[in-house]
Design an enzyme around this catalytic site. Structure first.
Site, PDB file in Angstrom:
ATOM      1  N   SER A  18      36.537   2.064 -63.958  1.00 19.15           N
ATOM      2  CA  SER A  18      36.549   3.450 -63.546  1.00 19.15           C
ATOM      3  C   SER A  18      34.851   3.747 -63.763  1.00 19.15           C
ATOM      4  O   SER A  18      34.251   2.983 -64.137  1.00 19.15           O
ATOM      5  CB  SER A  18      37.240   4.116 -64.629  1.00 19.15           C
ATOM      6  OG  SER A  18      36.802   4.042 -65.929  1.00 19.15           O
ATOM      7  N   ASP A  89      34.499  16.056 -60.505  1.00 16.66           N
ATOM      8  CA  ASP A  89      34.056  15.697 -59.203  1.00 16.66           C
ATOM      9  C   ASP A  89      34.047  16.549 -58.204  1.00 16.66           C
ATOM     10  O   ASP A  89      33.254  16.573 -57.151  1.00 16.66           O
ATOM     11  CB  ASP A  89      35.441  14.316 -58.724  1.00 16.66           C
ATOM     12  CG  ASP A  89      34.895  13.040 -59.415  1.00 16.66           C
ATOM     13  OD1 ASP A  89      33.705  12.735 -59.670  1.00 16.66           O
ATOM     14  OD2 ASP A  89      35.843  12.266 -59.557  1.00 16.66           O
ATOM     15  N   GLU A 159      41.015  11.745 -53.310  1.00 21.99           N
ATOM     16  CA  GLU A 159      40.515  10.698 -54.081  1.00 21.99           C
ATOM     17  C   GLU A 159      41.537  10.538 -55.212  1.00 21.99           C
ATOM     18  O   GLU A 159      41.938  11.525 -55.934  1.00 21.99           O
ATOM     19  CB  GLU A 159      39.228  11.054 -54.755  1.00 21.99           C
ATOM     20  CG  GLU A 159      38.641  10.137 -55.941  1.00 21.99           C
ATOM     21  CD  GLU A 159      37.518  10.760 -56.526  1.00 21.99           C
ATOM     22  OE1 GLU A 159      36.831  11.580 -56.161  1.00 21.99           O
ATOM     23  OE2 GLU A 159      37.316  10.016 -57.688  1.00 21.99           O
ATOM     24  N   THR A 210      37.518  -7.958 -57.151  1.00 15.84           N
ATOM     25  CA  THR A 210      37.943  -7.361 -55.604  1.00 15.84           C
ATOM     26  C   THR A 210      38.962  -7.861 -55.268  1.00 15.84           C
ATOM     27  O   THR A 210      40.091  -7.117 -55.048  1.00 15.84           O
ATOM     28  CB  THR A 210      36.717  -7.432 -54.646  1.00 15.84           C
ATOM     29  OG1 THR A 210      35.334  -6.789 -55.175  1.00 15.84           O
ATOM     30  CG2 THR A 210      36.910  -6.603 -53.373  1.00 15.84           C
ATOM     31  N   GLN A 211      39.243  -9.130 -55.153  1.00 11.06           N
ATOM     32  CA  GLN A 211      40.485  -9.819 -54.671  1.00 11.06           C
ATOM     33  C   GLN A 211      41.502  -9.556 -55.564  1.00 11.06           C
ATOM     34  O   GLN A 211      42.677  -9.031 -55.028  1.00 11.06           O
ATOM     35  CB  GLN A 211      40.286 -11.302 -54.783  1.00 11.06           C
ATOM     36  CG  GLN A 211      39.285 -11.909 -53.675  1.00 11.06           C
ATOM     37  CD  GLN A 211      39.050 -13.266 -53.791  1.00 11.06           C
ATOM     38  OE1 GLN A 211      40.186 -14.013 -53.966  1.00 11.06           O
ATOM     39  NE2 GLN A 211      38.020 -13.856 -53.506  1.00 11.06           N
ATOM     40  N   CYS A 404      24.753  30.887 -70.342  1.00 18.07           N
ATOM     41  CA  CYS A 404      26.055  31.211 -70.862  1.00 18.07           C
ATOM     42  C   CYS A 404      25.867  31.289 -72.387  1.00 18.07           C
ATOM     43  O   CYS A 404      25.171  32.173 -72.899  1.00 18.07           O
ATOM     44  CB  CYS A 404      27.232  30.086 -70.559  1.00 18.07           C
ATOM     45  SG  CYS A 404      28.856  30.998 -71.100  1.00 18.07           S
ATOM     46  N   ARG A 485      34.519  33.293 -73.709  1.00 20.87           N
ATOM     47  CA  ARG A 485      35.336  34.283 -74.423  1.00 20.87           C
ATOM     48  C   ARG A 485      34.519  35.153 -74.954  1.00 20.87           C
ATOM     49  O   ARG A 485      34.922  36.295 -75.271  1.00 20.87           O
ATOM     50  CB  ARG A 485      36.071  33.676 -75.642  1.00 20.87           C
ATOM     51  CG  ARG A 485      37.297  32.635 -75.048  1.00 20.87           C
ATOM     52  CD  ARG A 485      37.854  32.088 -76.276  1.00 20.87           C
ATOM     53  NE  ARG A 485      38.376  30.623 -75.800  1.00 20.87           N
ATOM     54  CZ  ARG A 485      39.626  30.664 -75.126  1.00 20.87           C
ATOM     55  NH1 ARG A 485      40.095  31.779 -74.502  1.00 20.87           N
ATOM     56  NH2 ARG A 485      40.025  29.426 -74.648  1.00 20.87           N
ATOM     57  N   HIS A 530      27.397  30.920 -64.859  1.00 20.52           N
ATOM     58  CA  HIS A 530      26.890  29.689 -64.494  1.00 20.52           C
ATOM     59  C   HIS A 530      26.644  29.530 -63.072  1.00 20.52           C
ATOM     60  O   HIS A 530      27.260  28.969 -62.469  1.00 20.52           O
ATOM     61  CB  HIS A 530      27.886  28.726 -64.756  1.00 20.52           C
ATOM     62  CG  HIS A 530      28.510  28.488 -66.265  1.00 20.52           C
ATOM     63  ND1 HIS A 530      28.265  27.600 -67.010  1.00 20.52           N
ATOM     64  CD2 HIS A 530      29.323  29.471 -66.785  1.00 20.52           C
ATOM     65  CE1 HIS A 530      28.711  27.860 -68.216  1.00 20.52           C
ATOM     66  NE2 HIS A 530      29.469  28.802 -68.175  1.00 20.52           N
ATOM     67  N   GLU A 532      24.861  27.255 -61.943  1.00 15.58           N
ATOM     68  CA  GLU A 532      24.645  25.733 -61.500  1.00 15.58           C
ATOM     69  C   GLU A 532      26.099  25.281 -60.650  1.00 15.58           C
ATOM     70  O   GLU A 532      26.009  24.585 -59.890  1.00 15.58           O
ATOM     71  CB  GLU A 532      24.561  24.761 -62.636  1.00 15.58           C
ATOM     72  CG  GLU A 532      25.680  24.709 -63.845  1.00 15.58           C
ATOM     73  CD  GLU A 532      25.371  25.787 -64.638  1.00 15.58           C
ATOM     74  OE1 GLU A 532      24.548  26.835 -64.640  1.00 15.58           O
ATOM     75  OE2 GLU A 532      26.334  25.945 -65.890  1.00 15.58           O
TER      76      GLU A 532
HETATM   77  N1  GLN Z   1      31.238  29.691 -76.523  1.00 13.29           N
HETATM   78  C1  GLN Z   1      30.708  30.714 -75.634  1.00 13.29           C
HETATM   79  C2  GLN Z   1      31.823  31.782 -75.376  1.00 13.29           C
HETATM   80  O1  GLN Z   1      32.940  31.413 -75.109  1.00 13.29           O
HETATM   81  C3  GLN Z   1      29.909  30.156 -74.662  1.00 13.29           C
HETATM   82  C4  GLN Z   1      30.631  29.487 -73.452  1.00 13.29           C
HETATM   83  C5  GLN Z   1      29.877  28.565 -72.544  1.00 13.29           C
HETATM   84  O2  GLN Z   1      28.761  28.374 -72.730  1.00 13.29           O
HETATM   85  N2  GLN Z   1      30.622  28.228 -71.457  1.00 13.29           N
HETATM   86  O3  GLN Z   1      31.446  32.775 -74.616  1.00 13.29           O
END
Ligand code: GLN
Length: 576
Positions: A18, A89, A159, A210-211, A404, A485, A530, A532
């Protein structure tokens, strides 16, 4: 199979080891179809028994990815589970394809067995003995078809996680065997990804593993159509011939997957070897050649990655028992933003607990970076060092982005060291703090169950005009993804306004602080969401672009280098 509207399925299995990059291979295969103008979607099968990966430790398993949508999974009447956290992924898939993936595209053994068992209890199979074949395999096939019915893609790439031979994966491979048998000819293809190690002592690429793994597949009634050999370099002709002969696939269907500096180059590497055309023919689709401008756009992207005009250094203090995959979306978002600006990025991971013992180290580790990024996280280890890193950014005017948890810690540093609220903290870390400036979301009180119970998925972010955040997005309302949270307590944030803090975004009803920033000379921003998770190779996140740009400006000011020529101009004017 002549029906052009019928979804085609490409199953991707893995052999030998993996962690050989099957996710990137699967995304690259989907990209080959997308480059031809086909609509694609992706499934990831995770054979583990967790219902979703949200409760998995990122140290062990890598990042938990968060979807745009939240899925209410109802395995049987009366049972409801919220799912928005999926396998990392999917981050790769979204970054390559710029398509939002639905949480139900991540099929786990946990979901499959839970469904079958709860349905048995509700009487759905009265009188029957419930067995892996046919009940579990039927449920797996139903889940695969459910994705095809919802998004109606031309091509659905599936996948299968883990490696062939794993006990947990058996029912999935059996389901795929049945699925292929029940599909018309040309509707499915099977791609097997294996490792072809290079043995230095004999100077050869070895095909035996591979085989063996192909034989294992064959013993389950699955014959691969294509074999992709992961290796340091391209496979030699001789090795391709051997794999072809022993594994029963044509030579042109043995494809190299060599080490690459830029992962986004893999679709181009596959295309050059004729994999796109081969798969299109196998699946009896019409468009043999990719759309030229789509390929060119992707080539330009790879070119930008390979030819940065300069670089920025970003320090990422955190608890570094983590593996790099724990922050893969953040790293990729930084790279997308940098490449967009014609830059490269060097990410320095720093164990923040070092700052707790020796604050003097910060000058060396943070002072020399162009920007500081404070990562998301949970729990108390390394946290004090992270707060000190935020304090350093405030006091030394360093370009800073907190994500966050990172934003919450920036706020804590601000409360303590600018507003003078000694001992200010998050109740997640210190439940008896005199100043609970970060506290549980009201709706989280009383929540004890752990899976899928945080505030998850995409929500509206309402941005205040005249802020750095607004400058980044040029929009008043955007949607970003959340996983938390706790939250920054608004009353304290408003108190901070007298000291130079700004609440730059809230949720739709002004209840949850979504972003804060400092009205300092430097770009210092913390976001509760987030960004990203929405950064794509060809469409970087505005927050990350603004952060990397500010970091580069700081570097320029320090080192007196002239401004950058925009990347887009550099690409077209260069002789490639
Ligand atoms: N622990 C924090 C919360 O729950 C931040 C969570 C995080 O960074 N994804 O708010």
């Amino acid at each position: 199979m002549g029906d052009a509207r019928q979804t085609r399925y490409v199953f991707v299995t893995g052999g030998v080891l993996s962690g050989i990059g099957k996710g990137v291979v699967s995304a690259s295969i989907a990209k080959l179809f997308q480059l031809r103008g086909y609509k694609v979607d992706m499934i990831k099968i995770d054979p583990y028994l967790n219902v979703d990966p949200g409760t998995l430790n990122p140290i062990e398993h890598g990042e938990v990815f968060v979807c745009e949508d939240v899925w209410v999974f109802e395995p049987a009447p009366g049972y409801r589970f919220t799912i928005a956290e999926i396998d990392q992924d999917f981050g790769t898939y979204e970054r390559f394809l710029d398509v939002n993936m639905h949480p139900s595209n991540n099929i786990t053994s946990g979901q499959v067995y839970l469904t079958v068992i709860l349905r048995e209890r509700s009487g759905e199979y009265l009188g029957k003995t419930i067995q892996v074949i046919p009940h579990v395999t039927d449920e797996i096939k139903r889940r695969i078809r459910m994705v095809a019915e919802r998004s109606k893609p031309d091509v659905l790439v599936v996948e299968v996680g883990g490696t062939v031979g794993d006990i947990e994966a058996m029912p999935f491979l059996e389901a795929i065997r049945q699925f292929r048998l029940e599909s018309p000819p040309g509707a499915t293809a099977l791609v097997h990804v294996t490792l072809v190690p290079y043995l230095k002592t004999v100077g050869q690429q070895k095909t035996k593993p591979t085989q063996h793994s192909v034989r294992e597949l064959q013993s389950m009634g699955l014959q691969p159509d294509v074999i992709i050999g992961r290796s340091e370099t391209y496979l030699t002709e001789d090795v391709k011939r051997k794999i072809s002969l022993f594994c029963n696939v044509p030579e042109e269907a043995v494809i190299s997957d060599p080490d690459l500096d830029v992962v986004y180059e893999l679709p181009l590497v596959f295309e050059r070897q004729g994999l796109g055309r081969y798969l299109v023919r196998l699946l009896r689709l019409e468009r043999e050649d990719p759309v030229p401008h789509a390929v060119e756009e992707w080539e330009n992207l790879v070119w930008r990655y390979k030819h940065p005009a300069d670089k920025v250094v970003i320090a990422m203090p955190g608890k570094y028992t983590m593996i790099q995959d724990s922050y893969i979306s953040i790293c990729e978002a930084l790279k997308h933003a940098a490449a967009h600006l014609g830059l490269g990025v060097e990410i320095r991971y720093i164990d923040s607990s070092k700052f707790e013992e020796d604050p003097g180290l910060m000058d060396e580790e943070l002072g020399r970076a162009d920007g500081i990024l404070l990562t998301p996280g949970f729990g108390s280890r390394g946290v004090e060092g992270m707060i000190q890193a935020a304090r350093y950014a405030i006091e030394h005017d360093k370009v800073f982005l907190g994500i966050c948890f990172g934003a919450q810690l920036l706020f804590i540093a601000f409360c303590r060291y600018v507003m003078g609220l000694r001992g200010a903290h998050s109740t997640e870390i210190d439940p008896s703090t005199p100043y609970p400036v970060v506290d549980l979301l009201p709706e989280q009180r009383g929540v004890t169950a752990k899976g899928g119970t945080m505030r998850l998925g995409a929500h509206e972010v309402h941005i205040a005009e005249g802020t750095r955040l607004y400058e980044a997005y040029s929009a008043k309302v955007v949607r970003e993804r959340f996983r938390h949270r706790y939250h920054i307590i608004k009353d304290y944030a408003l108190m901070g306004e007298k000291h130079g803090l700004k609440v730059s975004a809230t949720d739709a009803d002004g209840r949850i602080v979504n972003a804060i920033e400092l009205s300092s000379a430097r770009w210092i921003v913390g976001v509760q969401f987030h960004p990203e998770f929405k950064s794509r190779a060809l469409r970087p996140s505005p927050v990350y672009v603004a952060f990397v740009r500010a970091a580069y400006e700081a570097k320029r000011a320090r080192t007196h280098i002239p401004p950058l020529i925009p990347a887009s101009e550099r690409v077209s004017s260069s002789s490639r």
